[in-house]
Write an enzyme that holds these catalytic residues in place. Sequence first.
Site, PDB file in Angstrom:
ATOM      1  N   LYS A 186      13.774 -65.227  -9.626  1.00 61.38           N
ATOM      2  CA  LYS A 186      15.233 -65.283  -9.676  1.00 61.38           C
ATOM      3  C   LYS A 186      15.712 -66.721  -9.586  1.00 61.38           C
ATOM      4  O   LYS A 186      15.132 -67.539  -8.879  1.00 61.38           O
ATOM      5  CB  LYS A 186      15.829 -64.454  -8.524  1.00 61.38           C
ATOM      6  CG  LYS A 186      15.613 -62.951  -8.668  1.00 61.38           C
ATOM      7  CD  LYS A 186      16.287 -62.196  -7.531  1.00 61.38           C
ATOM      8  CE  LYS A 186      16.134 -60.699  -7.712  1.00 61.38           C
ATOM      9  NZ  LYS A 186      16.786 -59.931  -6.617  1.00 61.38           N
ATOM     10  N   ARG A 261       5.341 -53.711  -5.291  1.00 60.17           N
ATOM     11  CA  ARG A 261       5.753 -54.972  -4.656  1.00 60.17           C
ATOM     12  C   ARG A 261       5.838 -54.784  -3.139  1.00 60.17           C
ATOM     13  O   ARG A 261       5.379 -55.629  -2.373  1.00 60.17           O
ATOM     14  CB  ARG A 261       7.093 -55.413  -5.245  1.00 60.17           C
ATOM     15  CG  ARG A 261       7.658 -56.715  -4.662  1.00 60.17           C
ATOM     16  CD  ARG A 261       8.871 -57.142  -5.484  1.00 60.17           C
ATOM     17  NE  ARG A 261       9.684 -58.156  -4.845  1.00 60.17           N
ATOM     18  CZ  ARG A 261       9.458 -59.462  -4.917  1.00 60.17           C
ATOM     19  NH1 ARG A 261       8.398 -59.907  -5.587  1.00 60.17           N
ATOM     20  NH2 ARG A 261      10.254 -60.325  -4.329  1.00 60.17           N
TER      21      ARG A 261
END
Length: 313
Positions: A186, A261
């Site tokens: 990100k 994750r």
Amino acid sequence: MSREKTSGRTALQRVVERYLRYLTIERGLSANSLQAYRRDLDRYTEFLTQQGITEPGGITPEHSRAFIAWLRAPKLEGGLELAASSTGRAASSIRSLHRFMEDEGEVSEDATRDLRSPKLPSRLPKALTVDEVQRLLDAASGDDPQQLRNRALLELLYATGARISEAVSLNVDDVIDRDFVRVLGKGGKQRIVPLGSYAQEALDAYLVRVRPRFAAQGTGSPRLFLGVRGGPLSRQSAGLILQEIADRAELGKSVSPHTLRHSFATHLMQGGADVRVVQELLGHASVSTTQIYTKVTQDALREMYATAHPRAR
């Protein structure tokens, strides 16, 4: 006679109807999502009407904040006493409406620009056990091209903790000397994450035996993971692949790409990894985001203690 009186609807209600049509036609929202928007915005216009507001230009930041407070207020005080999650969704709905009205020139400024949603309670990530991850990976085994690609994808997701969007955006050159993968996270922030031997072997098999065949069907995409026609594997396709494999593994629970994750981070913490290291591997901007996995580990220890210790109860 004015158009407003003829239609029986206020100017604000007409704008809301235009916005809902926009969501249906241009955004293609599902029927369920549209129903949720309509419910939130009907409550909003009803609340504003009771305040004497029937024109978009009459809405102030105070009105939008009062609406959110009314949703959370106890029923005994005339409120709806909605949960924080429902109130947060309503806040998102009216913010979207106000952005639409500003874009359409109905208002000069967005009255919800500084509107804050209620803080949601922390939710612990849902992680698979190590045995469940192994069952999932076993269900992805096989020698045909798609199975080899799928196994490589799952091994990489679990080995690196990468988000699914990060994994499908990887290029071949992002695999560095077999040992590391360069992930673009990100905000355009890069991080280098190690690859374990199992992920290395799965990627080697895919890169040598499968990817050249898939690439020959396309136009030369640099992406690491390709579809059978040579185009980049999409995030949606990768999600469907994982769900199909999870169904074959018969884990009895919902599994998403983010589950891997969460499992990656939880298993590292359970193995004694430092929270700062896990933060770096996950690409979290703040360590406070990573510290939720500390809570997960503490809960697992507490459960094990309660089960195993003779005087735990």
